[in-house]
Write an enzyme that holds these catalytic residues in place. Structure first.
Site, mmCIF file in Angstrom:
data_model
loop_
_atom_site.group_PDB
_atom_site.id
_atom_site.type_symbol
_atom_site.label_atom_id
_atom_site.label_comp_id
_atom_site.label_asym_id
_atom_site.label_seq_id
_atom_site.Cartn_x
_atom_site.Cartn_y
_atom_site.Cartn_z
ATOM 1 N N TYR A 54 0.820 -1.222 0.000
ATOM 2 C CA TYR A 54 0.000 0.000 0.000
ATOM 3 C C TYR A 54 0.856 1.275 0.000
ATOM 4 O O TYR A 54 0.321 2.363 -0.041
ATOM 5 C CB TYR A 54 -1.051 -0.012 1.108
ATOM 6 C CG TYR A 54 -0.603 -0.247 2.533
ATOM 7 C CD1 TYR A 54 0.403 0.492 3.124
ATOM 8 C CD2 TYR A 54 -1.253 -1.205 3.321
ATOM 9 C CE1 TYR A 54 0.778 0.293 4.441
ATOM 10 C CE2 TYR A 54 -0.888 -1.415 4.647
ATOM 11 C CZ TYR A 54 0.141 -0.659 5.197
ATOM 12 O OH TYR A 54 0.513 -0.857 6.502
ATOM 13 N N LYS B 153 5.262 4.190 4.892
ATOM 14 C CA LYS B 153 5.926 3.157 4.081
ATOM 15 C C LYS B 153 6.324 3.727 2.708
ATOM 16 O O LYS B 153 7.352 3.342 2.146
ATOM 17 C CB LYS B 153 5.016 1.935 3.912
ATOM 18 C CG LYS B 153 4.678 1.192 5.199
ATOM 19 C CD LYS B 153 5.844 0.435 5.785
ATOM 20 C CE LYS B 153 5.397 -0.538 6.879
ATOM 21 N NZ LYS B 153 6.536 -1.166 7.584
HETATM 22 C C1 HXC Z 1 -7.075 5.093 16.828
HETATM 23 C C2 HXC Z 1 -5.177 4.909 18.155
HETATM 24 C C3 HXC Z 1 -5.251 3.497 18.114
HETATM 25 C C4 HXC Z 1 -6.328 2.901 17.373
HETATM 26 C C5 HXC Z 1 -3.526 4.055 19.308
HETATM 27 N N1 HXC Z 1 -4.093 5.198 18.907
HETATM 28 N N2 HXC Z 1 -4.201 3.000 18.833
HETATM 29 N N3 HXC Z 1 -6.065 5.703 17.514
HETATM 30 N N4 HXC Z 1 -7.191 3.743 16.748
HETATM 31 N N5 HXC Z 1 -6.461 1.578 17.294
HETATM 32 C C6 HXC Z 1 -3.685 6.566 19.239
HETATM 33 C C7 HXC Z 1 -3.766 6.826 20.727
HETATM 34 O O1 HXC Z 1 -5.109 7.109 21.121
HETATM 35 C C8 HXC Z 1 -2.845 8.038 20.872
HETATM 36 O O2 HXC Z 1 -3.445 9.220 20.404
HETATM 37 C C9 HXC Z 1 -1.742 7.728 19.858
HETATM 38 O O3 HXC Z 1 -2.294 6.774 18.928
HETATM 39 C C10 HXC Z 1 -0.521 7.118 20.507
HETATM 40 O O4 HXC Z 1 -0.955 5.986 21.234
HETATM 41 P P1 HXC Z 1 -0.006 5.244 22.309
HETATM 42 O O5 HXC Z 1 -0.729 4.045 22.788
HETATM 43 O O6 HXC Z 1 0.519 6.222 23.304
HETATM 44 O O7 HXC Z 1 1.211 4.839 21.360
HETATM 45 P P2 HXC Z 1 2.404 3.882 21.623
HETATM 46 O O8 HXC Z 1 2.405 3.313 23.002
HETATM 47 O O9 HXC Z 1 3.587 4.581 21.208
HETATM 48 O O10 HXC Z 1 2.046 2.626 20.641
HETATM 49 C C11 HXC Z 1 2.279 2.667 19.272
HETATM 50 C C12 HXC Z 1 1.150 2.035 18.451
HETATM 51 C C13 HXC Z 1 0.836 0.574 18.860
HETATM 52 C C14 HXC Z 1 1.554 2.133 17.012
HETATM 53 C C15 HXC Z 1 -0.121 2.869 18.684
HETATM 54 O O11 HXC Z 1 -0.176 0.054 18.028
HETATM 55 C C16 HXC Z 1 2.037 -0.319 18.766
HETATM 56 O O12 HXC Z 1 2.893 -0.300 19.663
HETATM 57 N N6 HXC Z 1 2.139 -1.196 17.743
HETATM 58 C C17 HXC Z 1 3.278 -2.112 17.529
HETATM 59 C C18 HXC Z 1 2.824 -3.410 16.907
HETATM 60 C C19 HXC Z 1 2.114 -3.253 15.583
HETATM 61 O O13 HXC Z 1 1.322 -2.310 15.406
HETATM 62 N N7 HXC Z 1 2.321 -4.199 14.657
HETATM 63 C C20 HXC Z 1 1.577 -4.228 13.423
HETATM 64 C C21 HXC Z 1 2.496 -4.285 12.307
HETATM 65 S S1 HXC Z 1 1.633 -4.766 10.812
HETATM 66 P P3 HXC Z 1 -4.218 10.274 21.361
HETATM 67 O O14 HXC Z 1 -4.496 11.446 20.470
HETATM 68 O O15 HXC Z 1 -5.472 9.580 21.809
HETATM 69 O O16 HXC Z 1 -3.282 10.590 22.495
HETATM 70 C C22 HXC Z 1 1.976 -3.574 9.665
HETATM 71 C C23 HXC Z 1 1.578 -3.744 8.224
HETATM 72 C C24 HXC Z 1 0.360 -4.569 7.970
HETATM 73 O O17 HXC Z 1 2.575 -2.617 9.932
HETATM 74 C C25 HXC Z 1 -0.030 -4.532 6.487
HETATM 75 C C26 HXC Z 1 -1.125 -5.519 6.146
HETATM 76 C C27 HXC Z 1 -1.346 -5.596 4.675
HETATM 77 P P1 NAP Z 2 4.920 -7.171 14.897
HETATM 78 O O1 NAP Z 2 5.271 -8.547 15.331
HETATM 79 O O2 NAP Z 2 3.924 -6.402 15.667
HETATM 80 O O3 NAP Z 2 6.296 -6.360 14.783
HETATM 81 C C1 NAP Z 2 6.465 -5.047 15.090
HETATM 82 C C2 NAP Z 2 7.747 -4.943 15.897
HETATM 83 O O4 NAP Z 2 8.113 -3.561 15.988
HETATM 84 C C3 NAP Z 2 7.618 -5.479 17.332
HETATM 85 O O5 NAP Z 2 8.642 -6.405 17.581
HETATM 86 C C4 NAP Z 2 7.805 -4.237 18.206
HETATM 87 O O6 NAP Z 2 8.529 -4.570 19.374
HETATM 88 C C5 NAP Z 2 8.610 -3.330 17.285
HETATM 89 N N1 NAP Z 2 8.424 -1.919 17.577
HETATM 90 C C6 NAP Z 2 7.260 -1.220 17.588
HETATM 91 N N2 NAP Z 2 7.487 0.054 17.950
HETATM 92 C C7 NAP Z 2 8.821 0.172 18.149
HETATM 93 C C8 NAP Z 2 9.663 1.252 18.512
HETATM 94 N N3 NAP Z 2 9.175 2.468 18.748
HETATM 95 N N4 NAP Z 2 10.995 1.021 18.618
HETATM 96 C C9 NAP Z 2 11.499 -0.213 18.383
HETATM 97 N N5 NAP Z 2 10.754 -1.263 18.025
HETATM 98 C C10 NAP Z 2 9.424 -1.071 17.911
HETATM 99 O O7 NAP Z 2 4.410 -7.151 13.406
HETATM 100 P P2 NAP Z 2 4.864 -7.869 12.048
HETATM 101 O O8 NAP Z 2 3.579 -8.159 11.376
HETATM 102 O O9 NAP Z 2 5.863 -8.932 12.233
HETATM 103 O O10 NAP Z 2 5.534 -6.644 11.265
HETATM 104 C C11 NAP Z 2 6.898 -6.650 10.876
HETATM 105 C C12 NAP Z 2 7.086 -5.754 9.680
HETATM 106 O O11 NAP Z 2 6.338 -6.261 8.581
HETATM 107 C C13 NAP Z 2 6.610 -4.327 9.892
HETATM 108 O O12 NAP Z 2 7.496 -3.440 9.252
HETATM 109 C C14 NAP Z 2 5.268 -4.315 9.217
HETATM 110 O O13 NAP Z 2 4.874 -3.025 8.814
HETATM 111 C C15 NAP Z 2 5.554 -5.216 8.039
HETATM 112 N N6 NAP Z 2 4.391 -5.786 7.382
HETATM 113 C C16 NAP Z 2 3.570 -6.644 8.054
HETATM 114 C C17 NAP Z 2 2.481 -7.196 7.394
HETATM 115 C C18 NAP Z 2 1.562 -8.180 8.084
HETATM 116 O O14 NAP Z 2 0.546 -8.542 7.493
HETATM 117 N N7 NAP Z 2 1.860 -8.650 9.269
HETATM 118 C C19 NAP Z 2 2.248 -6.871 6.053
HETATM 119 C C20 NAP Z 2 3.099 -5.982 5.404
HETATM 120 C C21 NAP Z 2 4.165 -5.442 6.077
HETATM 121 P P3 NAP Z 2 8.288 -3.854 20.789
HETATM 122 O O15 NAP Z 2 6.820 -3.869 21.028
HETATM 123 O O16 NAP Z 2 9.081 -4.688 21.745
HETATM 124 O O17 NAP Z 2 8.843 -2.472 20.652
#
Ligand code: HXC
Ligand code: NAP
Length: 291
Positions: A157, A172
């Site tokens: 995307y 991205k």
């Molecule tokens: C709306 C949200 C939200 C949600 C958080 N926020 N989650 N808003 N919907 N579901 C908002 C919060 O309300 C806050 O804003 C702000 O984001 C920051 O939130 P925090 O919880 O303080 O952030 P933080 O602790 O830094 O956490 C970061 C995060 C969290 C990105 C929000 O989801 C995270 O740690 N994710 C890591 C794992 C992850 O997401 N993996 C997925 C990777 S898959 P306000 O304004 O309320 O203060 C991927 C690609 C997939 O990337 C592609 C598929 C095709």
């Molecule tokens: P995931 O397991 O949730 O991985 C995300 C990782 O990022 C976690 O290990 C998390 O570790 C780390 N992370 C998040 N915030 C961080 C920060 N501020 N500093 C350092 N580390 C941080 O998800 P995943 O699906 O394997 O994703 C891996 C990669 O693949 C990502 O780049 C994602 O965008 C990409 N991707 C995933 C998909 C999918 O379908 N899953 C599709 C396309 C692309 P901590 O929580 O310990 O920080």
């Protein structure tokens, strides 16, 4: 556990492919990062996994200890440039990092008009800023040594766009531009910069944030020409290839690993059961030849 049990992603490269090399994998304790780390460690690299939570690293560190792999863990928030610089200086003093994998990400579904400024910053900070900070600080050592590899993780995307993830898609797209820019800028220093663009694969982070409701995963899978999600191991295999000498002339490339999901299918589509029909040698149901 025996080291003869090969991590799936590492099956396709010779043993010792990364011997003598040091790899830093951000987010290397979970999901895709974990499979890349396991593969690198099995193939001989010293692997440092870095993310916010050491609990996420514990299983890999324990596996590494059992298998005789070299695995270290560091706490790192990639959004903080001073933290990234400190880790880069620490590792530089130990000989430096040869392979940098910018895998860390944050993501969730949210309509753009409801996304707060903090939420936008949270994702942009991890994905775009974090990838730049790591590339800049670890890249400096690579430039001094005249060698290195950087592997970024994007998503398709970045160029197709996708509703509900304006933060991640924008970040991205920036990382893809960064990949191509640094590939050109740093090639003269012996550094290759590439990316993979996975399609959907199961990880805890993605499942919680992107297909949190029952039935969503199945509906996504129906749209994939290969009719299934990929696995983190399948994605990691491509990351390892791009970091290895097998891809020594690949630079600035983004490998799509998505079972065909991002390709256009907006005219005729095989109906359900088309694959079974094809196996039986019949024209797919709904196709002009079957009528
Ligand atoms: C709306 C949200 C939200 C949600 C958080 N926020 N989650 N808003 N919907 N579901 C908002 C919060 O309300 C806050 O804003 C702000 O984001 C920051 O939130 P925090 O919880 O303080 O952030 P933080 O602790 O830094 O956490 C970061 C995060 C969290 C990105 C929000 O989801 C995270 O740690 N994710 C890591 C794992 C992850 O997401 N993996 C997925 C990777 S898959 P306000 O304004 O309320 O203060 C991927 C690609 C997939 O990337 C592609 C598929 C095709
Ligand atoms: P995931 O397991 O949730 O991985 C995300 C990782 O990022 C976690 O290990 C998390 O570790 C780390 N992370 C998040 N915030 C961080 C920060 N501020 N500093 C350092 N580390 C941080 O998800 P995943 O699906 O394997 O994703 C891996 C990669 O693949 C990502 O780049 C994602 O965008 C990409 N991707 C995933 C998909 C999918 O379908 N899953 C599709 C396309 C692309 P901590 O929580 O310990 O920080």
């Amino acid at each position: 556990m025996k080291d003869s049990i090969i991590p799936p992603a590492a099956r396709w490269l010779p043993h010792g492919t990364f011997s003598g090399q040091v790899a830093l994998v951000t987010g290397g304790g979970t999901g895709l990062g974990l499979e890349i780390s396991r593969g690198l460690a099995h193939l001989g690299a010293r692997v440092i996994v870095a993310s916010r939570s050491v609990e996420h690293h514990a299983a890999l560190v324990a596996e590494g200890r059992e298998r005789g792999w070299s695995v270290d863990s560091r706490v790192l928030d990639v959004r903080e440039p001073t933290h990234v610089e400190r880790l880069a200086l620490e590792l530089e003093a130990q000989g430096g990092v040869d392979l940098l994998v910018n895998n860390a990400a944050g993501n969730f579904l949210c309509p753009a008009e409801r996304l707060s400024a903090r939420a936008w910053r949270a994702v942009l900070g991890i994905v775009l800023d974090g990838t730049f900070y790591c590339s800049r600080y670890f890249g400096r050592g690579m430039i001094e040594r005249g060698r290195g590899q950087i592997l970024n993780v994007v998503a398709t995307y970045a160029w197709t766009g996708m509703a509900g993830v304006v933060h991640s898609a924008s970040a991205k797209a920036g990382v893809l531009a960064m990949t191509r820019t640094l590939a050109v800028e740093w090639a003269r220093h012996g550094i290759r910069v590439n990316a993979i663009a996975p399609g959907p694969f199961e990880s805890e982070g993605a499942a919680n944030n992107l297909w949190p409701e029952a039935g969503m995963k199945e509906r996504i899978a129906e749209q994939i020409p290969l009719a299934r999600f990929g696995s983190a191991e399948e994605m990691a295999a491509h990351a390892l290839y791009l970091l290895s000498p097998a891809s020594s002339y690949v630079n600035g490339e983004c490998f799509v690993v998505d079972g065909g999901l991002s390709l256009g299918r907006n005219m005729w589509q095989p109906a359900n059961g088309a694959r079974a029909d094809a196996r039986r040698g019949r024209a797919p149901r709904g196709s002009p030849r079957s009528r």
